[in-house]
Design a protein around this motif. Structure first.
Motif, short mmCIF file in Angstrom:
data_model
loop_
_atom_site.label_atom_id
_atom_site.label_comp_id
_atom_site.label_asym_id
_atom_site.label_seq_id
_atom_site.Cartn_x
_atom_site.Cartn_y
_atom_site.Cartn_z
N HIS A 130 25.58 39.36 38.57
CA HIS A 130 26.82 39.00 37.89
C HIS A 130 27.49 37.88 38.67
O HIS A 130 27.64 37.98 39.89
N PRO A 131 27.92 36.80 37.98
CA PRO A 131 28.38 35.62 38.71
C PRO A 131 29.83 35.62 39.15
O PRO A 131 30.33 34.60 39.63
N LYS A 132 30.54 36.73 38.99
CA LYS A 132 31.96 36.72 39.36
C LYS A 132 32.13 36.47 40.86
O LYS A 132 31.28 36.81 41.68
N VAL A 133 33.26 35.90 41.21
CA VAL A 133 33.59 35.60 42.60
C VAL A 133 33.90 36.88 43.35
O VAL A 133 34.50 37.80 42.80
N TYR A 134 33.48 36.93 44.62
CA TYR A 134 33.92 37.99 45.53
C TYR A 134 34.23 37.33 46.87
O TYR A 134 33.89 36.15 47.09
N LYS A 285 40.99 35.17 32.70
CA LYS A 285 40.38 33.85 32.70
C LYS A 285 39.74 33.62 31.33
O LYS A 285 38.53 33.62 31.18
N LEU A 286 40.59 33.45 30.32
CA LEU A 286 40.13 33.38 28.93
C LEU A 286 39.34 34.65 28.61
O LEU A 286 39.89 35.73 28.63
N TRP A 287 38.03 34.54 28.36
CA TRP A 287 37.24 35.73 28.03
C TRP A 287 36.77 36.45 29.29
O TRP A 287 36.26 37.57 29.22
N ASP A 288 36.89 35.82 30.45
CA ASP A 288 36.46 36.43 31.70
C ASP A 288 37.64 37.05 32.42
O ASP A 288 38.80 36.84 32.06
N TYR A 289 37.31 37.78 33.50
CA TYR A 289 38.33 38.47 34.28
C TYR A 289 38.35 37.98 35.73
O TYR A 289 39.05 38.55 36.57
N GLU A 290 37.57 36.97 36.01
CA GLU A 290 37.50 36.38 37.33
C GLU A 290 36.83 35.03 37.22
O GLU A 290 36.11 34.77 36.25
N ILE A 291 37.09 34.14 38.18
CA ILE A 291 36.36 32.87 38.24
C ILE A 291 34.88 33.19 38.39
O ILE A 291 34.49 34.06 39.18
N ASN A 292 34.04 32.50 37.66
CA ASN A 292 32.60 32.71 37.75
C ASN A 292 31.95 31.64 38.61
O ASN A 292 32.37 30.48 38.62
N ARG A 293 30.92 32.05 39.31
CA ARG A 293 30.10 31.11 40.07
C ARG A 293 28.96 30.63 39.17
O ARG A 293 28.39 31.43 38.43
N ALA A 296 24.65 32.14 36.51
CA ALA A 296 24.61 33.47 35.91
C ALA A 296 23.20 33.89 35.54
O ALA A 296 22.85 35.07 35.61
N PHE A 297 22.37 32.92 35.16
CA PHE A 297 21.00 33.26 34.74
C PHE A 297 19.95 32.65 35.66
O PHE A 297 18.82 32.41 35.26
N GLU A 506 20.11 25.71 41.06
CA GLU A 506 21.28 25.85 40.19
C GLU A 506 21.94 27.22 40.33
O GLU A 506 21.98 28.01 39.40
N LYS A 507 22.44 27.46 41.53
CA LYS A 507 23.24 28.67 41.75
C LYS A 507 24.28 28.37 42.83
O LYS A 507 23.97 27.72 43.83
N LEU A 508 25.50 28.86 42.61
CA LEU A 508 26.56 28.65 43.59
C LEU A 508 26.46 29.70 44.68
O LEU A 508 26.55 30.90 44.40
N THR A 509 26.28 29.25 45.94
CA THR A 509 26.03 30.20 47.04
C THR A 509 26.93 29.99 48.25
O THR A 509 26.72 30.65 49.26
N SER A 510 27.91 29.09 48.17
CA SER A 510 28.76 28.86 49.34
C SER A 510 30.09 28.26 48.90
O SER A 510 30.26 27.87 47.74
N LEU A 511 31.01 28.18 49.84
CA LEU A 511 32.27 27.47 49.60
C LEU A 511 32.66 26.71 50.86
O LEU A 511 32.35 27.13 51.97
N TYR A 512 33.30 25.58 50.65
CA TYR A 512 33.81 24.85 51.80
C TYR A 512 35.26 24.49 51.55
O TYR A 512 35.69 24.23 50.44
N ARG A 513 35.99 24.51 52.65
CA ARG A 513 37.44 24.36 52.57
C ARG A 513 37.86 22.94 52.88
O ARG A 513 37.31 22.29 53.78
N VAL A 514 38.85 22.47 52.14
CA VAL A 514 39.47 21.17 52.38
C VAL A 514 40.97 21.39 52.47
O VAL A 514 41.50 22.36 51.92
N PRO A 515 41.70 20.52 53.18
CA PRO A 515 43.14 20.71 53.31
C PRO A 515 43.84 20.61 51.96
O PRO A 515 43.54 19.73 51.15
N SER A 516 44.78 21.51 51.72
CA SER A 516 45.55 21.45 50.47
C SER A 516 46.77 20.54 50.64
O SER A 516 47.30 20.03 49.66
#
Length: 594
Positions: A130-134, A285-293, A296-297, A506-516
């Motif tokens: 399931h692609p939801k964010v954790y 999130k419209l039809w979703d309940y969390e940001i998706n990564r 999914a498939f 084609e799968k999201l597996t990381s995150l990187y931070r930038v200054p806001s």
């Protein structure tokens, strides 16, 4: 060891039951601690016969079945099972699943390391996660799938069990949100794997799922949301009348549900009025309940082998930041990892490693004097022993399957010496360094771009932590240019990419931070601009190391199909830049020939 009730709801499920039971007998967990309960929703096939005649029921602590005279639906049937069981933990497991041998062991490990305020633990599903964010550090998630989740019995009963008005689809979101409304947390356990055969093919749209899930989205807005959420839900659901649905009776089905929705919605709204003092607020999130990564498939599977992977971390006297990066490494589903940490300056972080991370295979070195991020990166490369390398800056994070996904992909494509995946860019505001407190602003920016050298010449489209590369590339082409202050990763990827192909996963597996903070971004951008021309000049030299025909092929492809995002530099569109690059190639090519 904990005892667990495992509850299955069956309905015309004859083709799944035997495989599920066989997988349970292969658990690396004492079977006498497992108590199996089947609740059959009046199946018309051979499900009842298979459940009753199972030969190995004696292997388990308990084995019982209840054959109902009507279909109660998913949630109500599970509640029926709960009312006829008594163990402290309950594992709700879909009938169309098979469990990996360590599935339950990993769930129990997660329970043992959890605080008392965790009420639910969710397994990871194969082949489609399931692609939801954790949260990659705490493993906390905002809602959990009911297909494979384990709960504390007393908490589950306290919050009211499954809502029996929900026949199918949406009952797990409802359950998750009521857990959270009571102050309990939900944890994701990706090391606990369940093979779920819910889709016959990627992207499959099942009519029953489509209509029930969209309608329940509207009902959940009544139950948990604001008036604004409810209005949005009605607009969205009404909009389904103007699209082609998965069934011939699409419009009539939507219209019937739309007409009855206000009357049913009022009944769901009663929970909101009773729980008005709760601090819980849902985030639709419209039809979703969390940001998706993305991904999914993507077909998840274990790698064919487990070569050593070196995670290379550069840090500089901020152990509180480093801690989170290391926790995301600890959570990796891939086991054969060494962590190379080089600290730029005094050994401030060394005590952290000894006190909190002795379970990780860590090689640590400090420079004592400041030498800069590029030299530190090269020191990490020299210390690494792995077959594959992966940089991870100390303020970035890996999702639990990052290494597993990249290793699995690259082993299938030996012609590629590097692989990269998709990443979140997360603007982050640091509130405090001691203690480390920050606020993430998810803009849902995902870096996705198929491999193309010309696009890479224009901008670096894969952040440093997304790339796994073979040590052969490093031994062949060397490490980081020590003369660069920033953009050193872009320069490294350009040098590597002009000799070796990179595999796009084609799968999201990381995150990187930038200054806001805008002022921080301005300072950061000014430094980048200073080195932009330097790296671009180096890029012109690199490109002649490969077959010119492949360069022109990339140019022609991008002329017809430019990237989704059209970048501009000093008023120049990406397409214009390509024309200029093509002309430059002709110019330098003639000079070389002379």
């Amino acid at each position: 060891m904990s005892t667990i009730d495992i509850i299955f709801v069956s309905y015309n499920s004859e083709k799944w039951i035997s495989g599920l039971l066989k997988s349970l007998t292969n658990q690396n967990y004492p079977l006498e601690k497992l108590y199996l309960t089947f609740v059959d929703n009046n199946s018309k096939d051979n499900s009842r016969k298979i459940i009753e005649s199972y030969e190995n029921k004696h292997l388990f602590g308990g084995y019982q079945h209840f054959f109902l005279d009507k279909n109660l639906g998913f949630g109500k049937a599970n509640n029926y099972g709960v009312n006829h069981t008594k163990q402290d933990y309950i594992f709700f497991l879909n009938i169309d699943t098979e469990v990996d041998c360590n599935c339950i062991t990993e769930l129990i490990n997660a329970i043992d390391s959890s605080d008392d305020n965790v009420g639910l633990w969710e397994s990871r599903q194969f082949p489609y996660e399931h692609p939801k964010v954790y949260n990659p550090v705490t493993m906390e998630t905002s809602w959990s799938s009911g297909a494979c989740c384990l709960v504390r019995r007393d908490y589950f009963i306290q919050i009211g069990m499954f809502d029996e008005r929900i026949f199918m689809y949406g009952e797990d979101v409802d359950l998750s949100w009521r857990f959270r409304a009571q102050g309990y947390k939900l944890n994701y356990v990706p090391k606990s794997v369940v093979h779920h055969y819910t889709y016959m093919s990627a992207g499959e749209v099942k009519p029953n799922q489509f209509y029930n899930s969209t309608y329940m989205n509207l009902m959940l807005r009544y139950k948990f949301g604001s008036i604004k959420d409810i209005i949005k839900g009605h607009v969205m659901f009404s909009g389904l009348l103007f699209i082609n649905g998965p069934a011939k009776s699409h419009k009539s089905t939507i219209l019937k549900k739309l007409l009855k929705s206000p009357f049913e919605g009022v009944k769901y709204r009663k929970w909101k009025r009773k729980a008005d003092k709760s601090q819980f607020r849902p985030d639709f999130k419209l039809w979703d309940y969390e940001i998706n990564r993305d991904g999914a498939f993507y077909v998840n599977e274990q790698p064919d082998g487990f070569p050593l992977v070196s995670i290379l971390i550069r840090t500089c006297g901020r152990p509180n930041v480093l801690r989170e990066a290391l926790l995301s490494v600890r959570n990796q589903t891939y086991k054969n990892i060494e962590v190379i940490i080089v600290e730029d300056g005094p050994p401030i972080s060394e005590s952290l490693l000894h006190e909190e991370f002795q379970d990780l295979n860590i090689v640590y070195k400090s420079t004592n004097d400041k030498v800069g991020r590029c030299i530190v990166g090269n020191m990490a490369l020299e210390l690494a022993r792995g077959k594959y390398f992966n940089f991870l800056d100390d303020d970035d994070l890996l999702y639990a399957d990052h290494v597993e996904v990249l290793v699995s992909s690259i082993l299938k494509h030996p012609e590629c010496k590097a692989a990269y995946s998709i990443s979140f860019e997360v603007p982050t505001e640091v509130v405090s360094r001691e203690p480390y407190i920050y606020r993430e602003i998810f803009h849902n920016v995902q870096h996705r771009q198929p491999f193309n050298r010309l696009v890479l010449m224009h901008h670096n489209y894969f952040p440093i932590q997304t790339v796994l590369f073979d040590r052969q590339i490093y031994e062949d082409l060397g490490g980081i240019d020590p003369d660069l202050e920033v953009l050193e990763d872009w320069d490294l990827w350009m040098r590597y990419a002009f000799k070796y192909d990179f595999l796009y996963v084609e799968k999201l597996t990381s995150l990187y931070r930038v200054p806001s903070n805008i002022s921080h971004n301005t300072e950061r951008q000014a430094l980048f601009d200073q080195y932009l021309s330097i790296v671009r000049e180096k890029n012109l030299k690199y490109k002649f190391q490969i077959d010119m025909a492949s360069i022109f092929k990339d140019v022609e492809y991008l002329m017809e199909k430019p990237p989704t995002i059209i970048y501009k530099i000093k008023g120049m569109s990406f397409r214009t830049l390509l024309f200029k690059v093509k002309n430059k190639l002709f110019y330098y090519g003639k000079k070389i020939l002379k």
